[in-house]
Design an enzyme around this catalytic site. Structure first.
Site, PDB file in Angstrom:
ATOM      1  CG  ASP A  43     -12.808  40.367  -2.934  1.00 40.74           C
ATOM      2  OD1 ASP A  43     -12.224  41.449  -3.125  1.00 40.74           O
ATOM      3  OD2 ASP A  43     -12.390  39.510  -2.128  1.00 40.74           O
ATOM      4  CD  GLU A 115     -14.344  43.718  -5.405  1.00 39.04           C
ATOM      5  OE1 GLU A 115     -13.124  43.634  -5.184  1.00 39.04           O
ATOM      6  OE2 GLU A 115     -15.196  43.709  -4.489  1.00 39.04           O
TER       7      GLU A 115
END
Length: 226
Positions: A43, A115
């Site tokens: 992220d 991610e």
């Protein structure tokens, strides 16, 4: 695995440490060595890569518009779409119940997996390799940003001279493949609203949207009524 080779070709990186890719593709339903720590790192890597590209591509863009564009490019739906392009769902290792309930097509699951893979690429090949994966699957960040609830709330508060909002995850429920998160938004130390969603990001967006409606309707802060 032939499937892994196809994935490596799609993301533009060949792993020197395949164990990282294995972990990135392991869903939390397996109970151990899953991809959530990698998702956390990914992220941050994604935000950096996209922020860099926006900064380079749009020298005339002010901070608020840059934030809106970044939010548009890294939203759950966008990442799930990118994961679909490389058939990430089919490669995930998950338990049978998760698969039967649609885990391989779940946008939240795909977003987390994307991610996690990005973090694995970063750890294995460095920031340049991560940038290349983002360039291939997210694009060069030439689109025009759209307002999202968190950015809209932030801009409104800036105009009124208030502190920036803060977000907190209050809880989560449901099985690993079908989580529902509850988030709260605080302004100047006061909880204004709550929101629910299939990811922490979506729950925060819902909370921000509710808070903005409350503030505009009442003209002042009012604590969320459960």
């Amino acid at each position: 695995m032939a499937e892994w080779k196809a994935l490596e070709k799609a993301i533009g990186h060949t792993f020197q440490q395949p164990v990282l890719l294995k972990q990135a593709l392991t869903h939390p339903s397996m109970g151990h060595d899953h991809n959530q720590r990698l998702e956390y790192l990914g992220d941050a890597v994604l935000e950096l890569c996209v922020s860099e590209k926006i900064y380079e591509k749009h020298p005339e863009m002010h901070e608020g518009a840059m934030t809106r564009l970044r939010q548009k490019l890294v939203r759950e739906e966008k990442l799930a779409e990118a994961a679909g392009q490389i058939h990430l769902g089919a490669l995930l290792v998950m338990d049978r119940s998760c698969e039967i309930s649609g885990g391989r097509e779940n946008p939240s699951v795909l977003c987390d997996a994307f991610e996690a893979v990005l973090a694995a690429v970063y750890l294995d090949g460095g920031l340049d390799a991560a940038r290349e994966m983002v360039r291939r699957l997210i694009g060069d960040c030439t689109e025009t940003g759209e307002t999202d609830s968190k950015s809209a709330l932030q801009e409104y508060l800036q105009q009124k001279g208030y502190d920036m909002p803060a977000y907190a995850t209050l809880g989560e429920e449901g099985p690993p493949h079908d989580r529902v998160f509850t988030a709260a938004v605080m302004i100047e130390g006061r909880e204004i609203a709550q929101g629910k969603g299939t990811s922490k990001k979506r729950a925060e967006q819902e909370a921000a949207s509710a808070a903005l409606s409350i503030i505009k309707r009442s003209g002042e802060f009012r604590k969320h009524a459960p």
